[in-house]
Design a protein around this motif. Structure first.
Motif, PDB file in Angstrom:
ATOM      1  N   GLU A   1      47.405  24.543  39.529  1.00  0.00           N
ATOM      2  CA  GLU A   1      46.690  25.969  38.766  1.00  0.00           C
ATOM      3  C   GLU A   1      46.402  25.681  37.618  1.00  0.00           C
ATOM      4  O   GLU A   1      45.537  26.362  36.872  1.00  0.00           O
TER       5      GLU A   1
ATOM      6  N   ALA B   1      42.700  27.142  36.189  1.00  0.00           N
ATOM      7  CA  ALA B   1      42.740  27.849  35.129  1.00  0.00           C
ATOM      8  C   ALA B   1      42.019  27.673  34.023  1.00  0.00           C
ATOM      9  O   ALA B   1      40.950  28.203  33.355  1.00  0.00           O
TER      10      ALA B   1
ATOM     11  N   LEU C   1      46.830  32.417  32.298  1.00  0.00           N
ATOM     12  CA  LEU C   1      46.588  32.824  33.586  1.00  0.00           C
ATOM     13  C   LEU C   1      47.283  31.628  34.830  1.00  0.00           C
ATOM     14  O   LEU C   1      47.548  32.123  35.920  1.00  0.00           O
ATOM     15  N   ALA C   2      47.287  30.569  34.428  1.00  0.00           N
ATOM     16  CA  ALA C   2      48.008  29.597  35.414  1.00  0.00           C
ATOM     17  C   ALA C   2      49.634  30.065  35.552  1.00  0.00           C
ATOM     18  O   ALA C   2      49.957  29.839  36.674  1.00  0.00           O
TER      19      ALA C   2
ATOM     20  N   ARG D   1      49.475  32.638  38.158  1.00  0.00           N
ATOM     21  CA  ARG D   1      49.076  32.059  39.301  1.00  0.00           C
ATOM     22  C   ARG D   1      50.244  31.438  40.018  1.00  0.00           C
ATOM     23  O   ARG D   1      50.608  31.601  41.462  1.00  0.00           O
ATOM     24  N   CYS D   2      50.872  30.563  39.176  1.00  0.00           N
ATOM     25  CA  CYS D   2      52.068  29.684  39.615  1.00  0.00           C
ATOM     26  C   CYS D   2      53.342  30.718  39.994  1.00  0.00           C
ATOM     27  O   CYS D   2      54.016  30.454  41.084  1.00  0.00           O
TER      28      CYS D   2
ATOM     29  N   GLU E   1      51.205  35.494  41.477  1.00  0.00           N
ATOM     30  CA  GLU E   1      50.444  36.676  41.296  1.00  0.00           C
ATOM     31  C   GLU E   1      48.962  36.508  41.539  1.00  0.00           C
ATOM     32  O   GLU E   1      48.514  35.312  41.325  1.00  0.00           O
ATOM     33  N   LYS E   2      48.220  37.508  42.014  1.00  0.00           N
ATOM     34  CA  LYS E   2      46.798  37.299  42.398  1.00  0.00           C
ATOM     35  C   LYS E   2      46.252  37.379  40.927  1.00  0.00           C
ATOM     36  O   LYS E   2      45.447  38.301  40.588  1.00  0.00           O
ATOM     37  N   ALA E   3      46.325  36.718  40.057  1.00  0.00           N
ATOM     38  CA  ALA E   3      45.773  36.858  38.523  1.00  0.00           C
ATOM     39  C   ALA E   3      44.201  36.663  38.552  1.00  0.00           C
ATOM     40  O   ALA E   3      44.064  35.516  39.034  1.00  0.00           O
ATOM     41  N   GLU E   4      43.647  37.377  37.710  1.00  0.00           N
ATOM     42  CA  GLU E   4      41.997  37.016  37.261  1.00  0.00           C
ATOM     43  C   GLU E   4      42.101  36.921  35.778  1.00  0.00           C
ATOM     44  O   GLU E   4      42.992  37.841  35.222  1.00  0.00           O
TER      45      GLU E   4
END
Lengths: 176, 846
Positions: free
Chosen positions: A94, A98, A156-157, A160-161, A164-167
């Protein structure tokens, strides 16, 4: 003239990225030199060879160290991890994704060292604050990015780890 | 093949350029989107190869022995002990490479190794190659070089006052390398109409690029008697030319230069370097591959960084701040060699006119040779120092006149689509929008001048500054009538599109730019396009990654090549489907009928149909900038197809006791025409702000000037990353970035430069913010803490609340610039020529 007799090469087995490497090397060689020159692991970079820039950061037993300041003989029997050991086969982590998404690697030369430092942080702290990220990466110099995209990529990473559906934030990509 | 004769169809920048600047954002499929860079995967996985990562069988390692004295004749070089050392395979000295080189045709003043004279500590004298790096080092220590020391020339005033000894036997006279004197309009009338006149003296200390990667080169003179050089260079084409010159009689077409991915450049890898030429020669001597990787110390010796510049600026304005006359002098400390210095000198006078209208303008510039590592181009090349001076002076003028510095600038903007006093052609111009953005974002109008006190007793201040930069130089470095950039496309029946281009990715994303533009035009995935760049054997010439030229120039060349491929494919598909070519749409990797979208081919099928119809598919595109309006001698530096604009507000918090300050927040607006990739453009802007902040607060390439045992010791202050202070992530402020898009008709999809411009306004904005906080002026960059303290101390003692070079007659050296070249401004009816230009004498054949 014959060169003065140099130190004898020594033979040792290193554990790098989960593999064993038997290497003959002169004992005053640094971990950086042995990784790059004896094992062809050139993903680890050098920017100063004096412990100033952080480009040569690798993990030893999970802790980020400057491989230019560590003698190779000192890591015999320990687990060394370099940037080549991050991805699982073709699957990037991730953190690597990212960095690619945010444009956190411009020239890319400091990137391996920063990834290894940030990877160790995320292993300890799943939700680091911006200040904690800054503190953790203060020893890794980057001349391209101004660090902002790097900090954002680590955040962001981390998200995501955590599943979460992070953008990326809109302002980070398109400006305010 | 191409459909028609390209010479008749080639769009020229003059009229029918199809650069699609007027396309609406929402109609673009890839342009402007935050897609990944083509090289992103390699860079995050450690697989991207840089020059020092390359290894060849039987490779030798080379080291350079460098001068330990600042200025001396070489009396003798004894290499016998070194040659006898086990493992040493080759030794070179100056006599092995007698031909000089240099980046500019007018200053071919460098030797690969000094044959008879060393001009700074670090000048290379001997090259030794050995089977191991350590052996090469040890061998260097066994070389005995005897020097006869000469007078050291340490700085601008010293060089101006020292006619003998001369560092070079060319130049104007004494140690003056260049003198320029250009006068546009009627200065007397301009100052007569001025309602307020200010004269100030500024100094901008030199600083260096400090790319993370140290320069490295691998050379191989191979089995066919041909030479390949892999190097961390921003300019493979110019390196190719320098190698062909020095290695004569080796023909140029036997030399291949491959620019390896650069680990950062910022201008520091734009010259051909000693170590590159020595590696090539050493490989020819030994018949083995030869590698050299510079130490960090040696990178400081290569330098080519920002010139230290002393400046005097006299500005006359109306009550509203309109500039009726500007008389600007610059004095550059060039270091030991010419490098880009001629261009740098002109650049210290070129771009003063493109932000605000300057009605009459007089520029004088002098560059000196001194015993320091040579200066050259760093991000913002030569325009950074005068921008500092102008923007601080405007701030002072606004204070003098009781005007808002932001409003004063807005009221006097140079108009879009106009010619400046010095005949630079402005196209799109978004500076007004930039100023408005940062003024609104920072609450400038309510917060400036309030001197808020923070909890820890620091005083807040806001400073504003603006700037502009080129989107590539209008003229090449050596005179020629050829394109500045070329792109070849190869379309394969697998559906693969390969782009070949001489441009060099130094981290700014130029490889990706090729992919985005070609992907947009052909309607295919940019990440599916293969990009081959920076290889003089395989790729058409691109002049290099400097002066922010690549996005615009290779971008336009790529667009032309892609348009031609599209036209050809449209014809092939039209024949196959029986649909008129002009009804075909290229999108989502398909080519289909706009009226019946189901009727179409995949992109791969379309390529196959076209190849079947016309044979092997390849197209080319090239770009030449529009002709410049500046026809006078010296008018070649400054013109550009378009200018980017930026405005910034910097917030500082100054400790009133110590002068120590921090920068918590910066607002930056940059008019880049159009963002080809939003995320990458943001990264460029943030990186520029960072580097500007480093220059403003701490970065200095400074020298120790001491006497030891009767000898003058003149060395770099400590060439290491620890001692050369630069900001870490901890010092980075919050940055609010505004991407202003004012598309320019000369740019691909309207794009202008992005990578250099945002650096420029940071330094003057910091100086202006310090003034807003504590009421003292620091007229010298870096605006370091001790200078703020010194200025505050002066203020307390009732002296001039200022730190900077003397404003008196002794502040700048006494230099006779001779008669000025006189040029009528466009509004005086000038045609871009000088009315007193002496007839150019034809140079005698060499």
């Amino acid at each position: 003239m014959t060169a003065p007799p140099g130190p004898q090469k020594t033979l040792a087995t290193f554990h790098v990225n989960g593999e064993s490497h038997e290497v003959a090397f002169v004992p005053h060689k640094t971990l950086l030199e042995v990784l790059r020159e004896e094992m062809n692991l050139t993903g680890t970079k050098h920017g100063c060879e004096l412990g100033e820039c952080g480009a040569c950061t690798v993990q030893v037993d999970g802790t980020p160290v400057l491989s230019c300041l560590v003698l190779a003989v000192d890591v015999v029997g320990k687990q060394v991890r370099t940037v080549e050991g991050l991805a699982k086969g073709p699957e990037l982590t991730e953190l690597q994704h990212a960095f690619a998404d945010m444009g956190a690697a411009q020239c890319g030369y400091c990137t391996p060292g920063i990834l290894m430092t940030a990877d160790a942080l995320l292993a300890q702290n799943t939700k680091p604050t911006r200040d904690e990220i800054k503190e953790c990466l203060a020893g890794n110099l980057c001349r391209c990015t101004g660090y902002i995209k790097i900090f954002e990529a680590v955040e962001l990473a981390a998200a995501r780890c955590r599943g979460e559906k992070a953008e990326p934030r809109k302002e980070s990509i398109h400006g305010s | 093949m191409v459909l028609d004769d390209p010479s008749t169809r080639a769009p020229s920048a003059k009229n029918d350029a199809p650069w699609q600047h007027d396309k609406k954002k929402e109609d673009l499929q890839h342009i402007g989107k935050p897609i990944r860079k083509v090289d992103a995967r390699g860079k995050v996985s450690g697989l991207t190869k840089y020059a020092d990562d390359l290894v060849l069988p039987r490779m030798l390692h080379m080291k350079l022995l460098r001068s330990t004295v600042a200025h001396a004749e070489i009396v003798s070089i004894d290499t016998r002990k070194a040659a006898a050392l086990d493992g040493v395979k080759g030794i070179l000295t100056g006599k092995d490479m007698p031909i000089t080189f240099g980046i500019l045709p007018v200053s071919q003043d460098e030797h690969a190794l000094c044959p008879d004279l060393v001009r700074f500590v670090g000048d290379p004298v001997v090259a030794i190659a050995a089977t191991e790096e350590e052996i090469a080092w040890n061998a260097c220590r066994l070389v005995d070089v005897q020097y006869r020391e000469k007078q050291t020339i340490g700085g601008i005033h010293e060089a101006a006052a020292t006619n003998e000894p001369r560092l070079h036997d060319y130049g104007v006279r004494g140690n003056i390398h260049r003198l320029e004197n250009l006068e546009f309009g009627d200065m007397k009338d301009g100052f007569a109409r001025a309602e307020h006149v200010r004269e100030d003296t500024f100094f901008f200390e030199g600083n260096t690029h400090l790319p993370m990667e140290q320069h490295a080169t691998l050379a191989h003179f191979d089995k066919d008697g041909k030479l390949t050089v892999w190097s961390s260079t921003q300019t493979p084409h110019y390196l190719h030319r320098a190698l062909a010159r020095v290695l004569h009689p080796l023909p140029a077409h036997h030399i291949r230069v491959i620019a390896v991915t650069n680990g950062g450049g910022f201008g520091g890898k734009s010259d051909p370097f000693n170590h590159e030429i020595c590696a090539a020669k050493m490989s020819m001597l030994t018949g083995r591959p030869v590698k050299i990787a510079l130490t960090r110390e040696e990178v400081f010796f290569c330098h080519r960084g920002r010139h230290p510049v002393l400046m005097r600026s006299k500005m006359g304005v109306t009550k509203t701040g309109r500039i009726t006359a500007l008389d600007f002098e610059s004095y550059l400390d060039g270091g030991a060699y010419g490098s880009y210095g001629t261009a740098s000198t002109f650049y210290t006078g070129a771009l003063q006119t493109v932000t605000y209208t300057v009605e009459n303008y007089h520029f004088r510039g002098a560059r000196f040779f001194t015993c320091k590592a040579p200066c050259g181009p760093k991000r913002g090349h030569g325009t950074v120092q005068p921008r500092f001076a102008i923007e601080v002076q405007l701030d002072k003028i606004a204070c003098d006149l009781g005007l808002d510095p932001a409003q004063m600038r807005l009221d006097n903007l140079a108009p879009r689509d106009s010619l400046t006093a010095n005949f630079l052609r402005i196209g799109s111009m978004g500076l007004g929008a930039c100023i408005e953005k940062v003024v609104a974002g920072s609450n400038w109008k309510t917060r400036r001048g309030k001197r808020e006190v923070t909890k820890d007793g620091r005083i807040r201040g806001l400073g504003l500054a603006c700037s502009s930069y080129l989107s590539g130089a209008g003229l090449p470095i050596y005179w020629n009538g050829l394109p500045h950039s070329g792109v070849q496309l190869k379309l394969d029946r697998s559906g693969l599109v390969t782009a070949f281009c001489g441009s060099t990715d130094i981290g700014q994303g130029s490889d990706s730019v090729l992919g985005w533009i070609i992907g947009e035009v052909l309607g295919i995935d940019p990440l599916g396009i293969k990009v081959v760049t920076g290889d003089t054997d395989l790729t058409p010439v691109d002049l290099g990654s400097y002066s922010s030229r690549v996005t615009l120039m290779t971008g336009n060349a790529a667009m032309q090549a892609a348009e031609r491929a599209r036209e050809l494919i449209a014809k092939g598909v039209a024949d196959k489907l029986g649909v008129p070519a002009n009804r075909l749409v290229f999108s989502n990797s398909r080519v289909f009928d706009a009226e019946d979208p189901k009727k179409g081919l995949t992109f791969q099928e379309a390529v196959i149909a076209t190849e079947a119809r016309f044979g092997t598919i390849g197209t080319v595109g090239s770009y030449t900038p529009p002709a410049t309006a500046a026809k006078f001698r010296g008018g070649g530096v400054g013109p550009s197809p378009s200018y980017s604009y930026s405005a910034t507000v910097v917030e500082v918090e100054v400790d009133p006791l110590t002068g120590v300050y921090r920068v918590p927040k910066i607002w930056m607006a940059h008019d880049i025409g159009r963002a080809l990739n939003a995320a990458v453009a943001m990264g460029q802007i943030e990186g520029g702000v960072y580097m500007g902040l480093g220059e403003a607060m701490m970065e200095e390439q400074a020298y120790r000037d001491r006497v030891h045992k009767g000898n003058r010791i003149f060395v770099h202050r400590i060439p290491s990353m620890l001692e050369y202070k630069q900001p870490t992530g901890l010092e980075m402020p919050e940055i609010v970035t505004y991407v202003v898009e004012d598309p320019d008709k000369n740019g691909p999809f309207g794009a202008k430069e992005v990578g250099q411009g945002p650096l420029l306004p940071i330094m003057p904005a910091v100086a202006n913010a310090v003034f807003d906080a504590v009421g003292v002026r620091v007229d010298e960059n870096p605006v370091s803490f001790e200078k703020v303290f010194a200025a505050m101390a002066a203020k307390k003692e009732g002296k001039d609340a200022r730190f900077g070079p003397s404003n008196g007659p002794d502040g700048v050296p006494d230099v006779d610039f001779g008669d000025s070249l006189k040029i009528k401004t466009p509004w005086q009816g000038g045609d871009g020529t000088a009315w007193n230009e002496p007839k150019r004498e034809k140079k005698a054949a060499k």
